[in-house]
Design a protein around this motif. Structure first.
Motif, mmCIF file in Angstrom:
data_model
loop_
_atom_site.group_PDB
_atom_site.id
_atom_site.type_symbol
_atom_site.label_atom_id
_atom_site.label_comp_id
_atom_site.label_asym_id
_atom_site.label_seq_id
_atom_site.Cartn_x
_atom_site.Cartn_y
_atom_site.Cartn_z
ATOM 1 N N ASP A 1 1.014 -0.858 -0.567
ATOM 2 C CA ASP A 1 0.264 -0.740 0.255
ATOM 3 C C ASP A 1 0.592 1.044 -0.614
ATOM 4 O O ASP A 1 1.975 1.064 0.036
ATOM 5 C CB ASP A 1 -0.423 -0.108 1.022
ATOM 6 N N PHE A 2 0.602 2.744 -0.229
ATOM 7 C CA PHE A 2 0.989 3.826 -0.084
ATOM 8 C C PHE A 2 0.598 4.723 0.119
ATOM 9 O O PHE A 2 -0.692 5.117 -0.012
ATOM 10 C CB PHE A 2 0.452 4.275 -1.865
ATOM 11 N N VAL A 3 0.521 4.579 2.097
ATOM 12 C CA VAL A 3 0.061 5.163 3.031
ATOM 13 C C VAL A 3 0.528 6.433 3.519
ATOM 14 O O VAL A 3 1.646 6.485 4.150
ATOM 15 C CB VAL A 3 -0.429 4.366 4.371
ATOM 16 N N GLY A 4 0.389 7.909 3.282
ATOM 17 C CA GLY A 4 0.910 9.263 4.123
ATOM 18 C C GLY A 4 1.951 8.847 3.023
ATOM 19 O O GLY A 4 2.684 9.696 3.780
ATOM 20 N N GLY A 5 2.281 9.171 2.047
ATOM 21 C CA GLY A 5 3.766 9.456 1.300
ATOM 22 C C GLY A 5 4.529 8.346 1.570
ATOM 23 O O GLY A 5 5.525 8.275 0.936
ATOM 24 N N VAL A 6 4.282 7.722 2.719
ATOM 25 C CA VAL A 6 5.404 6.288 1.981
ATOM 26 C C VAL A 6 4.775 4.772 2.021
ATOM 27 O O VAL A 6 3.404 4.052 1.761
ATOM 28 C CB VAL A 6 5.638 6.545 4.006
ATOM 29 N N ALA A 7 5.843 4.253 1.021
ATOM 30 C CA ALA A 7 5.200 3.049 0.496
ATOM 31 C C ALA A 7 5.508 1.967 1.884
ATOM 32 O O ALA A 7 6.293 1.911 2.483
ATOM 33 C CB ALA A 7 6.320 2.733 -0.536
ATOM 34 N N MET A 8 4.386 1.256 2.043
ATOM 35 C CA MET A 8 4.596 0.064 3.530
ATOM 36 C C MET A 8 4.329 -1.456 2.640
ATOM 37 O O MET A 8 3.348 -1.347 1.192
ATOM 38 C CB MET A 8 3.156 0.707 4.469
ATOM 39 N N ALA A 9 5.148 -2.065 3.436
ATOM 40 C CA ALA A 9 3.987 -3.274 2.803
ATOM 41 C C ALA A 9 4.076 -4.369 4.337
ATOM 42 O O ALA A 9 4.154 -3.542 5.853
ATOM 43 C CB ALA A 9 5.753 -4.631 3.032
#
Length: 374
Positions: A13-21
């Motif tokens: 996902d891409f949340v708050g300007g940050v790519a996350m896994a």
């Protein structure tokens, strides 16, 4: 019958300007992959979540190659958001490099002087002569202009007036039909919110009535339409946004569809997504009643109240640049003199439209957009 066990998944996902896994199961291959990857930051307080550097699409490709596409989940909007953020980062880095080069060559103006000039321009209402596209481009030009542009963007959001209309399924002549429930209820800025993008319905707010005629009822959709008010929006963009509207004064800028078949109980608070944004409308089910008097059919009915809607400067920008792009292309095609500056302006508008929320077809069929989609 199929397997009932939950299969392991890597969700991106891409949340708050940050790519996350995040991983659904703490399997050693998953954990070792992220732990041994130098561009991954492990979040200590959340052992199954990881922060990723770089573009989300690169991580998506790498993880698919490692574990297979069936074990990786990512939404298209997350990939698009990551792409836009990465492009903006590259643009900012290029501008910073260019600024450093000018400074080395002795061409840079003193920052204090530039900021003083910008402050004077702002205090003398330069924002009244700039449209939202100009303001957006100012935000990415340099830090000094970006600070002034941010203030202009807040001013513009204060200057617009939004309304909403609601259409909901009701019982009529033995069948469910969609009828207008509310018309032109004003939305006002929530001054207690962290930014000027959260709007709340004006009071007193009439609840939105709904009735669902069973799980197979195709008329169970509650439609919420958000309009930019022509009369009360004293903004420089008026001629572009409202210039060709003869049959309707206001311009529809967002549309939500809420399926009343998903309501389960009174008091539940839910979110809905618009034609361009993910889950930025919050509503509450204020009453919920079931009618099982007819054999084999369950009717439900009740009321909902809107609590808040998020409409950002980027949303306004997306609406404007798509309108402006259509008219700029038309003006260019009709012009006998094809100026290179006009062509570059069209390219800049097209780029802004691609980076804005939604896509080229997001506003098709909405009020006030007929000329754009002819």
């Amino acid at each position: 019958s199929g397997c009932s066990k939950a299969h392991p998944k890597i969700n991106l996902d891409f949340v708050g300007g940050v790519a996350m896994a995040s991983i659904s199961h703490e399997l050693d291959p998953f954990k070792h992959f992220f732990k041994d990857n130098p561009i991954v930051k492990t979040l200590e307080d959340q052992p199954v979540k990881y922060q990723l550097n770089g573009m989300l699409s690169d991580h998506h490709k790498r993880i698919k190659q490692k574990f297979g596409a069936h074990l990786v989940s990512v939404e298209h909007r997350a990939l698009s958001a990551s792409q836009r953020a990465y492009e903006r980062q590259l643009e900012q880095e290029e501008m910073q490099q260019a600024a450093k080069k000018r400074k080395v060559m002795g061409e840079a103006a003193p920052i204090n002087l530039l900021e003083s000039v910008l402050e004077i321009c702002y205090n003398n209402s330069i924002g009244e002569y700039l449209d939202v596209a100009d303001i957006a481009w100012m935000r990415t030009s340099c830090k000094s202009m970006g600070r002034i542009a941010a203030r202009m963007a807040r001013d513009r959001m204060r200057a617009i007036k939004l309304l909403y209309a609601a259409y909901s399924p009701t019982q009529e002549s033995g069948s469910c039909v969609s009828k207008m429930n509310q018309l032109e209820i004003p939305l006002s800025l929530d001054m207690a919110a962290a930014d000027l993008s959260v709007l709340c319905p004006g009071e007193p707010q009439k609840p939105i009535d709904w009735r669902c005629c069973g799980d197979n009822d195709v008329s169970s959709i509650i439609r919420i339409e958000i309009y930019l008010n022509r009369d009360q929006s004293a903004i420089p963009e008026r001629s572009i946004l409202f210039g060709n509207h003869y049959w309707h004064d206001d311009l529809e800028v967002a549309r939500y569809q809420i399926d009343s078949r998903n309501f389960r109980e009174e008091g539940e608070v839910c979110k809905a997504q618009s034609n361009v944004q993910e889950e930025n409308l919050i509503y509450r089910v204020t009453s919920f009643d079931l009618d099982e008097s007819l054999p084999g059919i369950t009717y439900s009915q009740g009321k909902i109240n809107l609590q808040s809607i998020v409409f950002t400067f980027d949303d306004l920008l997306g609406v404007y640049v798509r309108m402006r792009l259509y008219k700029a292309k038309r003006e260019y095609s009709l012009s006998t003199i094809k100026k290179s500056a006009d062509k570059e302006y069209i390219k800049a508008l097209a780029k802004a439209a691609r980076e804005a929320p939604g896509d080229a077809c997001s506003f098709r069929g909405m009020t006030g957009w007929g000329s754009v989609y002819r």
